[in-house]
Design a protein around this motif. Structure first.
Motif, PDB file in Angstrom:
ATOM      1  N   LYS A  28       0.898  -1.084  -0.058  1.00 16.29           N
ATOM      2  CA  LYS A  28       0.054   0.118   0.067  1.00 16.29           C
ATOM      3  C   LYS A  28       1.034   1.178  -0.056  1.00 16.29           C
ATOM      4  CE  LYS A  28      -3.618  -2.280   2.329  1.00 16.29           C
ATOM      5  NZ  LYS A  28      -3.870  -3.210   3.607  1.00 16.29           N
ATOM      6  N   PRO A  29       0.315   2.300  -0.318  1.00 20.50           N
ATOM      7  CA  PRO A  29       1.132   3.555  -0.523  1.00 20.50           C
ATOM      8  C   PRO A  29       1.960   3.757   0.880  1.00 20.50           C
ATOM      9  CG  PRO A  29      -0.798   3.995  -1.557  1.00 20.50           C
ATOM     10  CD  PRO A  29      -0.902   2.624  -0.804  1.00 20.50           C
ATOM     11  N   ASP A  30       1.297   3.771   2.014  1.00 16.28           N
ATOM     12  CA  ASP A  30       1.968   4.236   3.204  1.00 16.28           C
ATOM     13  C   ASP A  30       3.072   2.891   3.403  1.00 16.28           C
ATOM     14  OD1 ASP A  30      -0.097   1.975   3.674  1.00 16.28           O
ATOM     15  OD2 ASP A  30       0.095   2.226   5.722  1.00 16.28           O
ATOM     16  N   GLU A  31       2.972   1.723   3.091  1.00 13.47           N
ATOM     17  CA  GLU A  31       4.179   0.877   3.250  1.00 13.47           C
ATOM     18  C   GLU A  31       5.338   1.065   2.415  1.00 13.47           C
ATOM     19  OE1 GLU A  31       1.429  -3.183   4.310  1.00 13.47           O
ATOM     20  OE2 GLU A  31       1.660  -2.369   2.374  1.00 13.47           O
ATOM     21  N   ARG A  32       4.925   1.644   1.069  1.00 11.54           N
ATOM     22  CA  ARG A  32       5.795   2.027   0.031  1.00 11.54           C
ATOM     23  C   ARG A  32       6.717   3.233   0.604  1.00 11.54           C
ATOM     24  NH1 ARG A  32       3.042   2.786  -5.170  1.00 11.54           N
ATOM     25  NH2 ARG A  32       4.679   3.262  -6.169  1.00 11.54           N
ATOM     26  N   ALA A  33       6.108   4.078   0.947  1.00  6.71           N
ATOM     27  CA  ALA A  33       6.601   5.453   1.509  1.00  6.71           C
ATOM     28  C   ALA A  33       7.670   4.886   2.781  1.00  6.71           C
ATOM     29  CB  ALA A  33       5.667   6.223   2.132  1.00  6.71           C
ATOM     30  N   LEU A  42       9.375   2.185   3.185  1.00  9.15           N
ATOM     31  CA  LEU A  42      10.431   1.503   2.960  1.00  9.15           C
ATOM     32  C   LEU A  42      11.300   2.275   1.666  1.00  9.15           C
ATOM     33  CD1 LEU A  42       8.843  -1.771   1.861  1.00  9.15           C
ATOM     34  CD2 LEU A  42      10.358  -1.329   3.843  1.00  9.15           C
ATOM     35  N   SER A  43      10.688   3.378   1.265  1.00  9.57           N
ATOM     36  CA  SER A  43      11.725   4.213   0.434  1.00  9.57           C
ATOM     37  C   SER A  43      12.635   5.137   1.138  1.00  9.57           C
ATOM     38  CB  SER A  43      10.560   5.232  -0.375  1.00  9.57           C
ATOM     39  OG  SER A  43      11.237   6.171  -1.073  1.00  9.57           O
ATOM     40  N   PRO A  44      13.865   5.234   0.664  1.00 12.17           N
ATOM     41  CA  PRO A  44      14.830   5.960   1.231  1.00 12.17           C
ATOM     42  C   PRO A  44      14.575   7.555   1.337  1.00 12.17           C
ATOM     43  CG  PRO A  44      15.905   4.897  -0.727  1.00 12.17           C
ATOM     44  CD  PRO A  44      14.270   4.501  -0.570  1.00 12.17           C
ATOM     45  N   THR A  45      13.474   7.736   0.305  1.00  9.59           N
ATOM     46  CA  THR A  45      13.083   9.127   0.301  1.00  9.59           C
ATOM     47  C   THR A  45      11.993   9.554   1.324  1.00  9.59           C
ATOM     48  OG1 THR A  45      11.771   9.019  -1.659  1.00  9.59           O
ATOM     49  CG2 THR A  45      14.309   9.574  -2.048  1.00  9.59           C
ATOM     50  N   GLY A  46      11.272   8.484   1.559  1.00  9.80           N
ATOM     51  CA  GLY A  46       9.900   8.653   2.341  1.00  9.80           C
ATOM     52  C   GLY A  46       8.712   8.920   1.414  1.00  9.80           C
ATOM     53  N   LYS A  47       9.122   8.617   0.298  1.00  9.07           N
ATOM     54  CA  LYS A  47       8.004   8.977  -0.890  1.00  9.07           C
ATOM     55  C   LYS A  47       7.433   7.601  -1.548  1.00  9.07           C
ATOM     56  CE  LYS A  47       9.593  13.411  -2.050  1.00  9.07           C
ATOM     57  NZ  LYS A  47      10.004  14.374  -3.140  1.00  9.07           N
ATOM     58  N   ALA A  48       6.367   7.253  -1.569  1.00 10.35           N
ATOM     59  CA  ALA A  48       5.742   5.921  -1.893  1.00 10.35           C
ATOM     60  C   ALA A  48       6.010   6.010  -3.451  1.00 10.35           C
ATOM     61  CB  ALA A  48       4.389   6.019  -1.894  1.00 10.35           C
ATOM     62  N   GLU A  49       6.099   7.025  -4.269  1.00  7.33           N
ATOM     63  CA  GLU A  49       6.361   6.870  -5.769  1.00  7.33           C
ATOM     64  C   GLU A  49       7.740   6.474  -6.138  1.00  7.33           C
ATOM     65  OE1 GLU A  49       6.279  11.244  -4.408  1.00  7.33           O
ATOM     66  OE2 GLU A  49       5.216   9.674  -4.266  1.00  7.33           O
ATOM     67  N   ASP A  50       8.765   6.607  -5.126  1.00  9.15           N
ATOM     68  CA  ASP A  50      10.317   6.661  -5.492  1.00  9.15           C
ATOM     69  C   ASP A  50      10.515   4.929  -5.133  1.00  9.15           C
ATOM     70  OD1 ASP A  50      10.616   9.003  -5.808  1.00  9.15           O
ATOM     71  OD2 ASP A  50      11.539   9.326  -3.778  1.00  9.15           O
ATOM     72  N   ILE A  51       9.444   4.165  -5.071  1.00 13.12           N
ATOM     73  CA  ILE A  51       9.611   2.543  -4.967  1.00 13.12           C
ATOM     74  C   ILE A  51       8.933   1.957  -6.213  1.00 13.12           C
ATOM     75  CG2 ILE A  51       9.079   0.499  -3.724  1.00 13.12           C
ATOM     76  CD1 ILE A  51      10.198   1.542  -1.558  1.00 13.12           C
TER      77      ILE A  51
END
Length: 178
Positions: A162-167, A169-178
């Motif tokens: 989900k977007p919050d899980e992706r955020a 895990l992302s080094p930038t804290g943004k879901a779209e970066d994964i």
């Protein structure tokens, strides 16, 4: 985007750059894969196996890693001559294409040339239009089938984040970066 570009881009430099970029896009995952490999090897040894391959192969029909290696070596030997013939055939398509476009011709055939000239060969020799064929392989079901194969072959498990899980895990804290 990779396959349509690599099959249709006339400019070899575009295909080369895209192939290199595609091959290097997940370098951030290399340390993770190294850790996975180390942990799998450690687990196999704790279970009394020589390596992770021996654990995985035991569940399959192969007798052991040596038998698989022998089979693959034999396969490589048997296929090498046919592969060389196929590359030479594709090289002829490349030479003809470059001549027709007035570009310098040489005897080099690169990995980024393969899909482009294979497509041309299929169109000319077999009248195959991959674009028309692709309508029978919808992206969703084809992709799901590929993931299922990867799960079985490599022991992967794919889960949708989900977007919050992706955020998270992302080094930038943004879901779209994964």
């Amino acid at each position: 985007h990779y396959f349509p570009l690599i099959k249709h881009a006339v400019n070899a430099d575009t295909r080369r750059k895209y192939t290199i970029a595609e091959s290097n896009k997940a370098n951030i995952n290399v340390p993770l894969f190294q850790e996975v490999i180390t942990l799998r090897d450690e687990a196999a040894r704790l279970l009394g196996y020589e390596n992770h391959a021996a654990v995985r192969i035991e569940e399959k029909m192969a007798k052991g890693p040596g038998a698989v290696r022998e089979f693959l070596d034999d396969l490589r030997t048997r296929l090498a001559e046919g592969g060389a013939k196929e590359i030479n055939k594709l090289l002829e398509y490349k030479k003809k294409d470059l001549e027709e476009r007035g570009l310098p011709v040489d005897d080099n055939f690169f990995m980024w040339d393969t899909s482009f000239y294979s497509r041309i060969q299929k169109e000319k020799e077999y009248s195959v239009d991959e674009t028309k064929i692709s309508q029978y392989f919808p992206v969703e079901s084809t992709f799901a089938g590929m993931l299922k194969i990867f799960e079985e072959i490599f022991g992967f498990v794919f889960v949708e984040l989900k977007p919050d899980e992706r955020a998270r895990l992302s080094p930038t804290g943004k879901a779209e970066d994964i």
